[in-house]
Enzyme design. Structure first.
Site, short mmCIF file in Angstrom:
data_model
loop_
_atom_site.label_atom_id
_atom_site.label_comp_id
_atom_site.label_asym_id
_atom_site.label_seq_id
_atom_site.Cartn_x
_atom_site.Cartn_y
_atom_site.Cartn_z
N VAL A 296 -13.61 -4.42 10.14
CA VAL A 296 -14.52 -3.43 9.52
C VAL A 296 -15.92 -4.00 9.37
O VAL A 296 -16.92 -3.32 9.65
CB VAL A 296 -13.95 -2.95 8.15
CG1 VAL A 296 -14.89 -1.94 7.52
CG2 VAL A 296 -12.56 -2.36 8.33
N ILE B 174 -12.52 9.52 7.37
CA ILE B 174 -12.60 10.89 6.82
C ILE B 174 -13.47 10.85 5.56
O ILE B 174 -13.16 10.09 4.64
CB ILE B 174 -11.21 11.45 6.46
CG1 ILE B 174 -10.26 11.38 7.65
CG2 ILE B 174 -11.32 12.87 5.92
CD1 ILE B 174 -8.81 11.75 7.31
N GLU C 120 1.20 -4.50 10.47
CA GLU C 120 0.99 -5.89 10.05
C GLU C 120 2.29 -6.68 10.18
O GLU C 120 3.38 -6.12 10.13
CB GLU C 120 0.59 -5.92 8.56
CG GLU C 120 -0.62 -5.10 8.21
CD GLU C 120 -1.92 -5.81 8.51
OE1 GLU C 120 -1.88 -7.03 8.72
OE2 GLU C 120 -2.96 -5.13 8.56
N ASP D 124 0.06 1.01 -0.19
CA ASP D 124 -1.29 1.35 0.28
C ASP D 124 -1.59 2.83 0.01
O ASP D 124 -2.67 3.18 -0.49
CB ASP D 124 -1.38 1.03 1.78
CG ASP D 124 -2.71 1.41 2.38
OD1 ASP D 124 -3.69 0.70 2.10
OD2 ASP D 124 -2.76 2.41 3.13
N LYS E 223 -4.50 4.52 -2.69
CA LYS E 223 -5.45 5.58 -2.33
C LYS E 223 -5.23 6.84 -3.17
O LYS E 223 -6.19 7.51 -3.57
CB LYS E 223 -5.32 5.88 -0.83
CG LYS E 223 -5.71 4.68 0.05
CD LYS E 223 -5.24 4.84 1.49
CE LYS E 223 -5.62 3.63 2.34
NZ LYS E 223 -5.00 3.63 3.67
N1 HSE Z 1 -3.19 -0.11 6.68
C1 HSE Z 1 -3.79 1.19 6.58
C2 HSE Z 1 -3.05 2.16 7.46
C3 HSE Z 1 -5.24 1.23 6.98
O1 HSE Z 1 -2.09 1.81 8.14
O2 HSE Z 1 -3.44 3.31 7.46
C4 HSE Z 1 -6.18 0.73 5.96
O3 HSE Z 1 -6.11 1.43 4.76
#
Ligand code: HSE
Length: 409
Positions: free
Chosen positions: A15, A139, A193, A204, A208
Site C-alpha cells: 500500500v 471503495i 496469508e 478482519d 471493519k
Molecule cells: N486481508 C483483507 C482481505 C484486505 O482479504 O480483504 C485488507 O483489509
C-alpha cells in the site's frame, strides 16, 4: 502554485509503495484538485532494500525509525501504512497526533482496538485522522457514509468486507471443493496469508464492521461487542444446500439498529441469489447501506491491493490538503454517545439447519416439537437420501422463519 501540503509516509510495502506511485504519477491532477502541491517530505520503511516503489525516491529524506520521523519531520500529515494494532504502528500514530500532525492510516486493526483513544487525542491536539483505506480498500465507503449520506439516519450496513473469504467462498461454490483445499490453493497463489486466521476467522471483517458501526451510528468503536464467526466450518455441502434453496453463502459484517440497541455481527449468511450483493464474487468487496431517506445503496469494488488501497489513502491526503475537517466519527467527539448493544439472544434472522437423522416415522414430528417449544417455525424443508440396512441416516435440511437467535443457542 506556491502552496505545499507536506506528507511523510511510514511503511513502503504494497500500500505504501502504491501511495508513492500514485502521488508521483498523478501529481498534476492531485495538485490541481487540492489547489496546492502535495509533497512527500520523508519516507520510512523497516527494510530499505525491500521497498515496493518503482519511482526514484533517492532525493526524499529517509528515516529508519518511523516514530522518530513522526515526531521530528516537518510535515502536515503522517501516513501510517505499517499495520498491526500495537507496536510501532500505534506509537507512530500517537506520536504524529501529539506532535500536531494529522494522521492518514489504513490500519483497521489499530482503529478497531484503539480508535476511541486516538480520536480523543486528535480532538485534544486539534488534528484530524483520516482512514478511508481502512475499510473496503478502494471503495469510498467512509466518505460516502460521513458525507454523501450525512443527512440520513443510517438504519443498517451489511458488507462483504474481506476479499480472501469472498474468494474462498466463490471458489468453493464454483468448483464444489472443500474449504481446506481451496484455502491451501489460495495460500499457494499468494491470495491468502500464510496465517489466514485474521481473514478466515472473521476478525478482519469484525474490525471493519466495528469502524463502520461507529461512523454510521455516532457511537464509540466497540469491537469487543461484535459477535464473530468465520468461514472455516462452511462445507461444500452447506454451499450446495444454499444453492438448492436459492442462496449464495457470503461472510457478511452487519451493523444495524434494532429495538434492543446496536447490533454488530460477523458470520456466514445465506444471501438470496437475486440480491445484487450475492453476485459480488471473487476478491471483490461490497457494502449495502440503508438510510431513512436515501433507501438502499450498494457500493462495490476492489477491497484490497496496491492500487485500490492507494487510491483511498491519497483521497484522504487530498481531503486534508484541501483543508477538510475530518472528524473521526463524522461528528465532534462530544456528540458521540454510548448506546445499548444488542446481544446474540436478540439477533433476529432466518436460520439454516442441516441435520443427520434416523430415517423413521415420527422424526420430523419430534423435531417439530422441539422447534415449537422454542417458538421456531420451518419455512422450507428438504430430505435427502433414503435409509438402507447399512445406514439408516438421512439428511434433513431446513430454513426457519425469521426468529430470535436465543431460541437456537
Ligand atoms: N486481508 C483483507 C482481505 C484486505 O482479504 O480483504 C485488507 O483489509
Amino acid at each position: 502554485m506556491g502552496k505545499v501540503f507536506k506528507v511523510a509516509i511510514a511503511g513502503l510495502g504494497t500500500v505504501g509503495g502504491g501511495t508513492v506511485k500514485l502521488l508521483k504519477q498523478n501529481a498534476e491532477e492531485i495538485s490541481n484538485r487540492c489547489g496546492k502541491k502535495v509533497e512527500i517530505v520523508a519516507l520510512c520503511s523497516r527494510r530499505k532494500t525491500h521497498i515496493n516503489v518503482d519511482f526514484d525516491v533517492s532525493d526524499i529524506p529517509w528515516y529508519d525509525d518511523a516514530v522518530q520521523m513522526a515526531k521530528e519531520v516537518d510535515a502536515d500529515a503522517i501516513v501510517e501504512l505499517i499495520g498491526g494494532s500495537e507496536g510501532v504502528a500505534r506509537e507512530v500514530c500517537e506520536t504524529a497526533i501529539k506532535s500536531g500532525k494529522s494522521l492518514v492510516t489504513a490500519n483497521k486493526a489499530l482503529l478497531a482496538m484503539h480508535g476511541n483513544e486516538l480520536a480523543k487525542l486528535a480532538d485534544d491536539n486539534n488534528v484530524n485522522i483520516a482512514y478511508e483505506a481502512a475499510v473496503a480498500g478502494g471503495i469510498p465507503i467512509i466518505k460516502s457514509i460521513r458525507e454523501g449520506l450525512a443527512g440520513n439516519k443510517i438504519l443498517s450496513i451489511s458488507g462483504i468486507l474481506n476479499g480472501t473469504c469472498n474468494y474462498i467462498l466463490t471458489t468453493m461454490k464454483e468448483t464444489g471443493r472443500g474449504f481446506d483445499d481451496v484455502l491451501a490453493e489460495a495460500q499457494a497463489k499468494g491470495y491468502a496469508e500464510a496465517d489466514p486466521s485474521f481473514d478466515v476467522d472473521g476478525i478482519d471483517t469484525a474490525h471493519k464492521t466495528a469502524i463502520l458501526a461507529a461512523l454510521a451510528f455516532g457511537v464509540p468503536i466497540d469491537f469487543g461487542n461484535t459477535y464473530v464467526e468465520g468461514i472455516r466450518k462452511i462445507s461444500a455441502r452447506d454451499i450446495a444446500n444454499a444453492d438448492e434453496f436459492g442462496y449464495k453463502i457470503k461472510l457478511l459484517g452487519i451493523a444495524k439498529v434494532s429495538d434492543k440497541g446496536i447490533e454488530q455481527r460477523v458470520h456466514p449468511c445465506f444471501v438470496p441469489k437475486d440480491e445484487p450483493i450475492a453476485n459480488v464474487d471473487g476478491v471483490f468487496n461490497a457494502v449495502v447501506v440503508k438510510g431513512d431517506f436515501v433507501g438502499t445503496s450498494l457500493f462495490a469494488g476492489r477491497g484490497a491491493g496496491e492500487r485500490p488501497t492507494a487510491s483511498s489513502v491519497v483521497s484522504d491526503i487530498i481531503d486534508l490538503a484541501r483543508g477538510h475537517d475530518e472528524r473521526f466519527f463524522g461528528l465532534s467527539s462530544e456528540f458521540t454517545k454510548v448506546k445499548p448493544i444488542s446481544t446474540r439472544d436478540d439477533f433476529e434472522s432466518s436460520y439454516y439447519i442441516d441435520l443427520e437423522v434416523e430415517d423413521k416415522s415420527g422424526v420430523v414430528a419430534d423435531i417439530g416439537k422441539i422447534l415449537k417449544e422454542e417458538n421456531l417455525s420451518i419455512e422450507k424443508l428438504i430430505q435427502r437420501g433414503r435409509g438402507t440396512k447399512e445406514s439408516n441416516v438421512v439428511n434433513l435440511v431446513m430454513i426457519l422463519h425469521s426468529s430470535k437467535e436465543g431460541g437456537l443457542i
